[in-house]
Design an enzyme around this catalytic site. Structure first.
Site, PDB file in Angstrom:
ATOM      1  N   GLY A 241      -5.980  25.560  -5.221  1.00 39.38           N
ATOM      2  CA  GLY A 241      -5.470  26.922  -5.406  1.00 39.38           C
ATOM      3  C   GLY A 241      -6.495  27.826  -6.042  1.00 39.38           C
ATOM      4  O   GLY A 241      -7.673  27.480  -6.141  1.00 39.38           O
ATOM      5  N   ASN A 242      -6.059  29.002  -6.458  1.00 37.70           N
ATOM      6  CA  ASN A 242      -6.966  29.936  -7.132  1.00 37.70           C
ATOM      7  C   ASN A 242      -6.188  30.702  -8.213  1.00 37.70           C
ATOM      8  O   ASN A 242      -4.981  30.556  -8.326  1.00 37.70           O
ATOM      9  CB  ASN A 242      -7.621  30.890  -6.123  1.00 37.70           C
ATOM     10  CG  ASN A 242      -6.598  31.715  -5.382  1.00 37.70           C
ATOM     11  OD1 ASN A 242      -5.954  32.578  -5.965  1.00 37.70           O
ATOM     12  ND2 ASN A 242      -6.408  31.433  -4.092  1.00 37.70           N
ATOM     13  N   HIS A 243      -6.907  31.518  -8.970  1.00 38.12           N
ATOM     14  CA  HIS A 243      -6.313  32.156 -10.154  1.00 38.12           C
ATOM     15  C   HIS A 243      -5.659  33.509  -9.877  1.00 38.12           C
ATOM     16  O   HIS A 243      -5.315  34.218 -10.818  1.00 38.12           O
ATOM     17  CB  HIS A 243      -7.390  32.387 -11.215  1.00 38.12           C
ATOM     18  CG  HIS A 243      -7.809  31.128 -11.909  1.00 38.12           C
ATOM     19  ND1 HIS A 243      -6.944  30.406 -12.676  1.00 38.12           N
ATOM     20  CD2 HIS A 243      -8.988  30.469 -11.929  1.00 38.12           C
ATOM     21  CE1 HIS A 243      -7.574  29.352 -13.158  1.00 38.12           C
ATOM     22  NE2 HIS A 243      -8.816  29.369 -12.709  1.00 38.12           N
ATOM     23  N   SER A 244      -5.549  33.909  -8.615  1.00 39.24           N
ATOM     24  CA  SER A 244      -5.017  35.255  -8.363  1.00 39.24           C
ATOM     25  C   SER A 244      -3.621  35.422  -8.970  1.00 39.24           C
ATOM     26  O   SER A 244      -2.733  34.592  -8.751  1.00 39.24           O
ATOM     27  CB  SER A 244      -4.960  35.505  -6.863  1.00 39.24           C
ATOM     28  OG  SER A 244      -4.334  36.733  -6.632  1.00 39.24           O
ATOM     29  N   ALA A 308      -5.390  36.396  -2.167  1.00 38.86           N
ATOM     30  CA  ALA A 308      -6.589  35.549  -2.180  1.00 38.86           C
ATOM     31  C   ALA A 308      -6.258  34.340  -1.308  1.00 38.86           C
ATOM     32  O   ALA A 308      -5.461  33.483  -1.699  1.00 38.86           O
ATOM     33  CB  ALA A 308      -6.911  35.127  -3.603  1.00 38.86           C
TER      34      ALA A 308
END
Ligand code: CTP
Length: 438
Positions: A241-244, A308
């Site tokens: 995943g990502n931090h968006s 994102a």
């Protein structure tokens, strides 16, 4: 009626949360900028920071009860005389009382008598912030035009982390200054007797931006916004995943609705409260996001890809939970495959003539080019009409409340925006979209 003298009156409400200690710094920033601040804590807030601290820092009397100085009728006067009421931290209990008009102490009475902008700054544990009751209270408050800041994500009391942290005092102070500047220019306009746009409303969506006046220039338009960050499953319990945070996409959805649009918000793994009047489609992975965006885009006038999206996903996610091997030196190799580029696909194959497609790009400069060099190349590669460029890297973290961007147009235009809160950035993006729709 707010103050008519040059000094601006702010009521700073403090409700009972541990983050009250940070608000002493906020009070300092306010008084040093020349604001006259009357601190109104709740009884519970005094368990965290005592009345002498508030009184010494504000230079003003501090009381919690409607029964002090009754002859001055403070429960009415404070709200009437304020140019702005700020509550920080605003606990779940305070939000519930404000949403339902309960008034059992000086602060909640003041919230009912104030006719100036009201800024609530929530801080609480993630579970409380995400609870359906709190989300509904926040939605109701925003619908009425109360400005509710998004809490930050990060370390909470004790060892836990998540959404619910009080934003930093300087971020709250920036919001205070913006709201005061808005009311000043609004009052000045009223005084000058400037004709208002007959199509403008005082909208709750404003939500995202206090009591901002918005033109209904997206009426009759269908707008699709993607937001948040995709999660690509590795096995049933793990993902890439990502931090968006989804904040900019949510602000875009909310401001578009405030400008009259029908809005579909395709939200990937975001915990933010649903903006009022917006149709939210929750998704998880990039492939799910693609399906939802392409379906909604069929009759859309505008598509904004603020999400994102992971460029790669695990080639074959495990059907059951992956186990580690006994060999401590073993390396785990995961094969990834490319995800489709949704923005490029949408731009190349527009389901509706004249559809405006907007992309986002988070870029850093390097030895091969500046941020804008890379962004221009990306705009050409993706084929969209507008690219919102964000410089990332040192100190420019995800999940912040403010944004500084450049709007690059396929027509060669280049417009810097910010630093500004995400609602203001959203309005600038919609302004650019509206000119392209025409
Ligand atoms: N995007 C998309 N589909 C993908 C990846 C990104 O639609 N598979 C969209 C994003 O929503 C954003 C824009 O493309 O609007 C730019 O995203 P970014 O990650 O910067 O672009 P990439 O093509 O992945 O470029 P880079 O090689 O720089 O990562």
């Amino acid at each position: 009626m707010a103050s008519t003298d040059a000094v601006r009156n702010v009521v700073l409400g403090v409700s009972g949360g541990i983050a009250a200690y940070k608000v002493a710094s906020l009070l300092r920033l306010m008084t040093e900028s020349g604001l006259r601040v009357r601190v109104v804590p709740t009884e519970a807030a005094l368990q965290f920071v005592g009345a002498p601290t508030w009184s010494a820092l504000s230079g003003q009397k501090v009381s919690t009860s409607v029964w002090d100085d009754v002859h001055e009728v403070p429960h009415v006067r404070l709200g009437q005389n304020a140019d702005l009421v700020v509550v920080a931290p605003a606990t779940a209990d305070l939000l519930a009382k404000a949403a339902h008009g309960l008034a059992d102490d000086l602060l909640t009475n003041t919230l009912l008598t104030a006719r100036c902008p009201v800024l609530l700054v929530p801080a609480m544990h993630t579970e409380m912030w995400e609870h359906a009751a709190t989300a509904a209270n926040v939605a109701l408050l925003r619908e009425r035009g109360t400005h509710v800041m998004e809490p930050a994500s990060g370390r909470l009391t004790g060892a836990d982390t998540g959404a619910g942290r009080l934003p930093e005092p300087d971020e709250i102070f920036a919001e205070v200054q913006r709201l005061l500047a808005d009311t000043q220019s609004h009052n000045a306009k009223q005084d000058d007797n400037v004709d208002a746009d007959p199509h403008a409303t005082w909208s709750g969506a404003a939500a995202a931006s206090g009591t901002k006046r918005r033109t209904q220039d997206l009426t009759g338009r269908h707008v699709v916004v993607s937001a948040g960050g995709t999660r690509e499953p590795l096995d049933p319990v793990r993902f890439l995943g990502n931090h968006s945070s989804g904040r900019q996409g949510f602000a875009l959805a909310e401001t578009a609705a405030a400008r009259g649009a029908r809005v579909t918000l395709v939200a990937a793994n975001s915990h933010l409260p649903h903006p009022p009047g917006v149709d939210v489609v929750p998704v998880g992975s990039a492939l799910e996001l693609r399906d939802a965006v392409l379906a909604a885009a069929k009759d859309a006038d505008v598509v904004v890809m603020a999400a994102a999206v992971a460029d790669y996903r695990p080639a074959t996610p495990a059907e059951s939970k992956m186990k580690k091997s006994e060999d401590a030196d073993e390396r785990l190799v995961i094969q990834l495959v490319r995800n489709p580029d949704i923005l490029a696909e949408l731009s190349a194959d527009r389901p509706r003539p004249g559809q405006v497609v907007v992309g986002f790009a988070a870029e850093t400069g390097d030895e091969t080019g500046t941020v804008l060099d890379h962004a221009r190349a990306k705009l050409a590669r993706k084929g969209c009409d507008l690219l919102v460029v964000n410089e990332v890297g040192e100190g420019k973290a995800f999940g912040t409340l403010h944004n500084t961007v450049v709007l690059l147009g396929a027509d060669g235009s280049e417009r810097p925006v910010g630093p500004a809160d995400k609602a203001t950035v959203s309005d600038e993006i919609w302004d650019a979209v509206v000119t392209r729709l025409q």
